[in-house]
Design an enzyme around this catalytic site. Structure first.
Site: not given
Ligand code: PGA
Length: 253
Positions: A9-11, A95, A97, A165, A171, A211, A232-233
């Protein structure tokens, strides 16, 4: 046997040039004997150019969001058929977010899941508790509610992937322990068994997200009910994302 599934997930990251560099690095590092489904989920403007970057590779494309109508006067939104047209196989829905910053609630999420599947997309539906939920011992209640308000037996389970998640792990660099992840994954599988049936629950892929990094992927992927990762990251760096995919391949071989 469930095929492990790792999605990135590149966000809201990457310019076109950066995205091309990332994909070149990823193509270079993918091993043909890894039996893992891999998807990248870039921001909307990068979907079409990234659909060219994945041509001839096993990597698949996903979007991070979608609206629940096929077309119409919905300024700023993108429809499921548009995502299919841009080369997407998947879309992430629910998600945390989107829930937190954009106020997306169960009614809307349920309509998005239905509309996405009707257009032929596969859905990665995310659930997870906040730190306050966990500390108040409400993790299972919250996750069950997120599942049952959106996932119904009418939905095609073969087009559904779940992602657990925990919000406190996204994050933050703070990841769930393998024990914590396994416990919730097993709980989710049980709930899927009640919504559908036992065989469907056994075949459903449940990713862990929050994470996930090269240094913790192996122990998370070793959990029997953890079938991959939503990253994500770490998916923004080709070497790290490839290392996580490799860890999933080895854990489930
Ligand atoms: P993260 O994000 O790996 O940066 O914690 C995961 C996600 O939000 O899907």
């Amino acid at each position: 046997m469930r095929t492990p599934f790792v999605a990135g997930n590149w966000k809201m990251h990457k310019t076109l040039a950066e995205a091309r560099t990332l994909m070149a690095g990823l193509r270079q590092r993918m091993k043909p004997d890894w039996e893992v489904t891999v998807a990248v989920c870039p921001p909307f403007p990068l979907l079409l150019p990234m659909s060219r970057e994945i041509e001839g590779t096993p990597i698949r494309l996903g979007a991070q969001n979608v609206y629940c109508q096929p077309e119409g006067a919905f300024t700023g939104e993108v429809s499921p058929p548009m995502l299919v047209d841009a080369g997407c196989s998947y879309v992430i829905i629910g998600h945390s977010e989107r829930r937190q910053h954009f106020g997306e609630e169960h009614d809307l999420l349920a309509r998005k899941v239905t509309a996405a599947m009707e257009a032929g997309l596969e859905v990665i539906y995310c659930v997870g508790e906040t730190l306050a939920d966990r500390e108040a011992d409400r993790t299972q209640d919250v996750v069950a509610r997120q599942l049952e308000a959106v996932i119904t037996a009418e939905l095609d389970a073969s087009k559904l992937t779940l992602a657990y998640e925990p919000v406190w792990a996204i994050g933050t660099g703070r990841t769930a322990t393998p024990g914590q992840a396994q416990e919730v994954h097993a709980f989710i599988r049980g709930r899927i068994g009640s919504i559908y049936d036992g065989a469907t629950a056994e075949s459903m892929v449940i990713q862990y997200g929050g994470s996930v990094k090269p240094n913790n992927a192996a122990e998370l992927m070793a959990c029997p009910d953890v079938d991959g990762a939503l990253v994500g990251g770490a998916c923004l760096v080709a070497e790290d994302f490839a290392a996580i995919i490799g860890a999933a391949a080895r854990a489930k071989a």
